[in-house]
Motif scaffolding. Structure first.
Motif, PDB file in Angstrom:
ATOM      1  N   VAL A 134       0.834  -1.201   0.000  1.00 30.55           N
ATOM      2  CA  VAL A 134       0.000   0.000   0.000  1.00 30.55           C
ATOM      3  C   VAL A 134       0.868   1.250   0.000  1.00 30.55           C
ATOM      4  N   ILE A 135       1.919   1.240   0.827  1.00 27.26           N
ATOM      5  CA  ILE A 135       2.816   2.397   0.886  1.00 27.26           C
ATOM      6  C   ILE A 135       3.489   2.632  -0.461  1.00 27.26           C
ATOM      7  N   MET A 136       4.025   1.565  -1.047  1.00 23.02           N
ATOM      8  CA  MET A 136       4.740   1.713  -2.308  1.00 23.02           C
ATOM      9  C   MET A 136       3.817   2.134  -3.445  1.00 23.02           C
ATOM     10  N   GLU A 137       2.621   1.575  -3.482  1.00 21.79           N
ATOM     11  CA  GLU A 137       1.727   1.843  -4.596  1.00 21.79           C
ATOM     12  C   GLU A 137       0.936   3.136  -4.407  1.00 21.79           C
ATOM     13  N   GLY A 138       0.451   3.381  -3.191  1.00 21.69           N
ATOM     14  CA  GLY A 138      -0.447   4.497  -2.975  1.00 21.69           C
ATOM     15  C   GLY A 138       0.236   5.810  -2.667  1.00 21.69           C
ATOM     16  N   MET A 150       5.843  -1.201 -10.171  1.00 23.52           N
ATOM     17  CA  MET A 150       6.754  -2.284 -10.516  1.00 23.52           C
ATOM     18  C   MET A 150       5.930  -3.555 -10.643  1.00 23.52           C
ATOM     19  N   PRO A 151       6.489  -4.591 -11.221  1.00 23.22           N
ATOM     20  CA  PRO A 151       5.742  -5.852 -11.333  1.00 23.22           C
ATOM     21  C   PRO A 151       5.331  -6.350  -9.941  1.00 23.22           C
ATOM     22  N   ILE A 152       4.133  -6.942  -9.868  1.00 21.84           N
ATOM     23  CA  ILE A 152       3.589  -7.337  -8.575  1.00 21.84           C
ATOM     24  C   ILE A 152       4.466  -8.392  -7.889  1.00 21.84           C
ATOM     25  N   TRP A 153       5.086  -9.286  -8.654  1.00 18.55           N
ATOM     26  CA  TRP A 153       5.915 -10.320  -8.038  1.00 18.55           C
ATOM     27  C   TRP A 153       7.147  -9.701  -7.374  1.00 18.55           C
ATOM     28  N   LEU A 154       7.704  -8.653  -8.000  1.00 17.45           N
ATOM     29  CA  LEU A 154       8.875  -7.991  -7.441  1.00 17.45           C
ATOM     30  C   LEU A 154       8.496  -7.184  -6.193  1.00 17.45           C
ATOM     31  N   ARG A 155       7.346  -6.510  -6.245  1.00 15.76           N
ATOM     32  CA  ARG A 155       6.880  -5.734  -5.103  1.00 15.76           C
ATOM     33  C   ARG A 155       6.632  -6.646  -3.904  1.00 15.76           C
ATOM     34  N   ARG A 156       5.999  -7.794  -4.143  1.00 14.83           N
ATOM     35  CA  ARG A 156       5.744  -8.740  -3.047  1.00 14.83           C
ATOM     36  C   ARG A 156       7.035  -9.294  -2.482  1.00 14.83           C
ATOM     37  N   LEU A 157       7.991  -9.590  -3.350  1.00 13.53           N
ATOM     38  CA  LEU A 157       9.278 -10.102  -2.889  1.00 13.53           C
ATOM     39  C   LEU A 157       9.996  -9.081  -2.015  1.00 13.53           C
TER      40      LEU A 157
END
Length: 67
Positions: A40-44, A50-57
């Motif tokens: 939420v912090i990174m996106e909002g 960034m790609p969702i897999w990288l953000r989750r990692l």
């Protein structure tokens, strides 16, 4: 007054196993909460895309690191 069933369960080691499972579940819960918060912090707020897999990692690695 004693409860024979409770004493039997306590002696069997089942309670320690249940406690260990509860600790693992608690750790998973806090990791997931940290991951979602980081997303939420990174996106909002930062508007970082960034790609969702990288953000989750990245957010999972940050939430696992000991401070």
């Amino acid at each position: 007054m004693s409860n024979g069933i409770l004493i039997t369960v306590a002696k069997s080691g089942l309670l320690s196993t249940l406690f260990a499972v509860a600790l693992l579940a608690s750790g998973q819960n806090s990791t997931i909460t940290g991951t979602l918060t980081g997303q939420v912090i990174m996106e909002g707020f930062i508007h970082m895309r960034m790609p969702i897999w990288l953000r989750r990692l990245i957010t999972r690695l940050i939430s696992v690191i000991q401070c």
